[in-house]
Design a protein around this motif. Structure first.
Motif, short mmCIF file in Angstrom:
data_model
loop_
_atom_site.label_atom_id
_atom_site.label_comp_id
_atom_site.label_asym_id
_atom_site.label_seq_id
_atom_site.Cartn_x
_atom_site.Cartn_y
_atom_site.Cartn_z
N GLN A 184 0.93 -1.11 -0.01
CA GLN A 184 -0.27 0.11 -0.14
C GLN A 184 0.79 1.27 -0.06
N GLY A 185 0.54 2.24 -0.87
CA GLY A 185 1.11 3.46 -0.92
C GLY A 185 0.82 4.53 0.10
N GLY A 186 1.63 5.34 0.53
CA GLY A 186 1.23 6.38 1.75
C GLY A 186 1.54 5.66 3.07
N GLY A 187 1.34 4.36 3.17
CA GLY A 187 1.58 3.76 4.57
C GLY A 187 0.83 4.35 5.48
N VAL B 135 -0.96 10.08 -2.20
CA VAL B 135 -0.22 10.22 -0.81
C VAL B 135 0.96 9.42 -1.21
N GLY B 136 1.56 9.05 -2.52
CA GLY B 136 2.61 8.33 -2.75
C GLY B 136 3.83 9.09 -2.37
N ARG B 137 4.93 8.45 -2.26
CA ARG B 137 6.44 9.30 -2.16
C ARG B 137 7.34 8.76 -3.19
N ARG B 138 8.24 9.37 -3.88
CA ARG B 138 9.17 9.06 -4.86
C ARG B 138 9.80 8.03 -4.28
#
Lengths: 374, 440
Positions: free
Chosen positions: A64-67, B55-58
């Protein structure tokens, strides 16, 4: 059964979650608690009876992205989801990261096996069968064009400079003339209308090969390793045996079909390697034992008819094998020679009565042939 | 009561279940203000629109891509189905319309199977049909270009087919709020329409390109579902001409430049032509982004609507700068490594023997080691290129498109319900086998 607890009972867990039932697109606010007595997650919602999800049936969505969010589902429910915004609960769920396959992988494996078997059938049965049939029907001009195209591919693939420079042909006039002398000496033994082009490539490999349409190609390495023009003529005669039986045509068509399929399997990842493989296949063409035996028998008759001793071929290979071992690049299709043809070639004893060998080249011509690349 | 919890906002005066005491709410693990996000649950005052967060980070996608990429190389490409699945899970879950993440439920095993099925069919095509074409081509024309041309023509329909099927697979494995997306079958219908539109576009010298863009998108959109809600592509194809002005300007500029270059002002002419090429590159990106925006703004489903505001210049900059940065980062270490390999290869030739000890040392390196080094270098370039472009191109582009999109009238979501699972054994196998993988 009595459960013995060591230390304090786990702290009460409570969180506000968002529950999606897997039917509607509007979620339910849920008060989420852990009921240790029944080892279940209690999901309380307004206007609906609470749900109890067994703790060991809970699974976490991976990657999952963001965490920041924890998304849980039941192992046996493909659609309902519970989203929490803290990971505190995970410590109490030992099985939460175990896989929960959605699809029946047993059936997938069976299908996959069938698919691999079909590809194998196409590559190893259908394509060769088709290629063998086509080789009988391709007209001579078409065959020559196929050979010419393949020769260009091989010259490009053998390039070692990395500059895309095809390997050069060796053509000093005297060397060409010597080669022509051997060709015309052997020509009478060929079927009428069979065109033969002979080339020498400037490459140290000790090898020779044939391409569709009567292209006979020697490497410089072979000419230099030979000790007499008779040995070169013997190799020439053997290769002509393949030309007459159209082995290279079958081979070229077959690899054209199967190399494409291999390229498909590995993707463009290994595209460059495949061109090399193609070239390798054609040069190191390992024909069947029958094809080799037939080529040897043809060579023997041709050499006898033209006054060259057939023993030259056998002795040449024996010497090469002793000097270089079964090293790569050395006439791979001879190293797997059938025992029968060893006898044919070594049999100096059963030379027909009245056979008189005539020299193939004079000394000057022979030197010219060996230095054809200079 | 210092603060009203989301729970109470949702159930004013209802009292809630026994657990819902304010004290319990306060002791519960700390929540951010906006959890759960407004609009994700039934409430008397739903928002008018839902923004889309990313909300993703590189750093996270970089490591995920690097890790899965390494495994792909080590498994000779077999892991690529897992790699794709894991990256999609990441991208999807980082994209949050109205604060609730998308979910990607595709399975790597079904991708592998789909690939194998496609390989069987394509193996037949490549092995048997190509062989026959080559035979005919050599027999009749004494060369193989005819075979290549025919073989290429034969793949074109398959290409459109694969595109449609891949999109259908991805939609069928995408969920939002537990509800599946989906796409009705119709790949062959797409194939002949796409071929017709391409023919018309080419015959009209590109003037009818917007017509193709519109009708193909309409075909796909009108077959797309979210749960039971069917999407509709509204608007007219002529509205897309608005997106062509930089391309037309580039054409004009190019024409002017050519006229000048042929006539009096040579230098000025070439400058103008160069400028025209630059403008054309921008124009192409502008067309892609603007048409996407215009088409999105005319999509609707069951009362839901969209507003998209992506910036063409931003997308162009992300692509250009991201690619440049990747090239720069890769050029340095790989250049050094490549130089080393070249030096060693050179050392194996006779010339280097004269260079004394170093030459002798380098010449002594075994050849298999060099080959292994070369192969490793080759794969390292692929791997690092893919990884860096994920972090610097794909992810920022995706984020820009996501965060500039708004969903209107989310109240209509209350009418949406689940659709059945689309089993779809073949997954995106054809796209994979034909290397139409796109970026994700």
């Amino acid at each position: 059964m009595t459960v013995v607890r060591i230390g304090a009972a786990p702290e009460a867990f409570e969180a506000t979650g968002l529950y999606f039932d897997g039917d509607t697109a509007i979620g339910d606010l849920a008060r989420v608690t852990v009921d240790e007595a029944i080892r279940a997650l209690k999901i309380a919602r307004i206007g609906a009876p609470p749900l109890h999800w067994p703790l060991d049936a809970l699974r976490l969505l991976p990657d999952q992205g963001g965490g920041d969010l924890v998304i849980l589902h039941r192992r046996d429910d493909p659609v309902a989801r519970l989203i929490l915004d803290d990971a505190l609960l995970l410590e109490r769920l030992p099985d939460v990261r175990r896989p929960a396959p959605l699809v029946n992988r047993g059936r997938l494996a069976a299908w996959a096996l069938a698919a691999v078997a079909s590809v194998a059938l196409i590559v190893f049965a259908l394509v060769p069968a088709l290629a063998n049939q086509m080789a009988n029907f391709i007209p001579p001009e078409g065959e020559r064009a196929l050979g010419a195209a393949t020769l260009e591919q091989i010259r490009g693939a053998l390039d070692e400079t990395g500059m895309g420079q095809p390997v050069a042909f060796c053509e000093t006039p005297q060397g060409r003339a010597a080669l022509e002398t051997i060709r015309s000496r052997l020509a009478p033994g060929l079927p009428a209308g069979q065109e033969i082009s002979v080339h020498v490539l400037d490459h140290e490999m000790i090898n020779a090969f044939v391409l569709p349409g009567g292209y006979v190609v020697f490497f410089r390495g072979l000419l230099q390793a030979a000790e007499s023009p008779e040995e070169v003529a013997a190799v020439f005669a053997h290769e002509l045996g393949h030309v007459v039986s159209r082995d290279p045509t079958r081979h070229a068509l077959r690899s054209a079909g199967s190399i494409g399929v291999l390229g498909l399997l590995f993707g463009d990842f290994a595209g460059g390697a495949l061109v090399l493989l193609l070239a390798e296949q054609l040069i190191e063409a390992s024909y069947s034992r029958e094809a080799e035996a037939a080529a040897d028998a043809f060579a023997r008759d041709l050499l006898l008819d033209t006054g060259i001793t057939p023993a030259a071929l056998g002795s040449f290979f024996d010497r090469l094998r002793r000097t270089y071992g079964e090293a790569e690049g050395f006439l791979a299709h001879f190293t797997s020679h059938p025992a029968l043809s060893e006898r044919i070639l070594a049999a100096e004893t059963d030379l027909p009565p009245g056979f008189a060998a005539r020299p193939v080249l004079g000394d000057a011509e022979w030197r010219a042939l060996q230095t054809i690349c200079n | 009561m210092p603060e009203t919890s989301a729970w109470e906002k949702a159930s004013p005066g209802a009292g809630g279940p026994a657990l819902a005491t304010p004290a319990a709410a306060q002791d519960a693990p700390s929540h951010t203000e906006d959890w759960p996000p407004r609009g994700s649950y039934a409430s008397p005052s739903p928002p008018d629109s839902l923004a889309i967060d990313f909300v993703g980070r590189r750093r996270a996608v970089f490591w995920l891509a690097l890790k899965t990429g390494c495994l792909t190389v080590l498994t000779l490409g077999l892991y690529r189905f897992w790699m794709k699945t894991r990256l999609r899970r990441w991208y999807w879950s980082a994209t949050r319309p109205g604060g609730t993440p998308l979910e990607y439920v595709g399975d790597p095993y079904e991708k592998l199977l789909g690939f194998l099925i496609a390989v069987v069919i394509l193996a037949f095509y490549i092995g048997v049909v190509n062989l026959a074409l080559m035979f005919v081509s050599f027999s009749l024309f004494q060369q193989n270009y005819a075979a290549y041309a025919l073989s290429f023509l034969g793949v074109i329909p398959l290409w459109f087919y694969a595109r449609y099927r891949a999109r259908r697979y991805v939609l069928a494995r995408t969920r939002w709020r537990g509800v599946r997306f989906g796409m009705a079958p119709g790949a062959w219908g797409y194939v002949w329409r796409a071929m017709m539109h391409w023919a018309i576009t080419l015959l009209s010298l590109g003037l009818l390109w917007p017509r193709m863009t519109f009708w193909l998108e309409k075909y796909r959109t009108d077959r797309t579902y979210f749960g039971n809600a069917r999407l509709t592509q509204g608007g007219r194809w002529t509205m897309l001409y608005r997106a062509t002005w930089p391309l037309l300007a580039a054409l004009l500029l190019g024409g002017l430049g050519s006229a000048l270059a042929l006539g009096a002002g040579r230098g000025e002419g070439y400058t103008l032509i160069l400028a025209a090429w630059g403008l054309a590159a921008y124009g192409y990106v502008y067309y892609r982004v603007e048409t996407t925006r215009l088409l999105a703004n005319h999509k609707s489903a069951m009362g839901l609507a969209l507003t998209a505001r992506p910036k063409p210049f931003r997308i162009l900059m992300i692509t250009v700068l991201g690619t440049l940065a990747t090239a720069l980062v890769l050029a340095l270490p790989l250049g050094l490594l490549g130089f080393g390999v070249a030096l060693v290869q050179f050392a194996q030739t006779e010339v280097m023997q004269e260079f004394g000890e170093l030459g002798a040392l380098l010449a002594a390196l075994p050849r298999p080691l060099l080959v292994a080094l070369g192969v490793a270098l080759y794969f390292a370039i692929f791997l690092l290129w893919a990884t860096f472009t994920h972090a610097w191109v794909t992810m920022p582009t995706w984020r820009h498109y996501a965060t500039t999109l708004t969903i209107h009238n989310p109240a209509a979501l209350s009418r949406v319900s689940q659709r059945a699972r689309d089993e779809f054994q073949e997954a995106e196998g054809f796209a994979e086998a034909l290397d139409l993988g796109a970026s994700i």
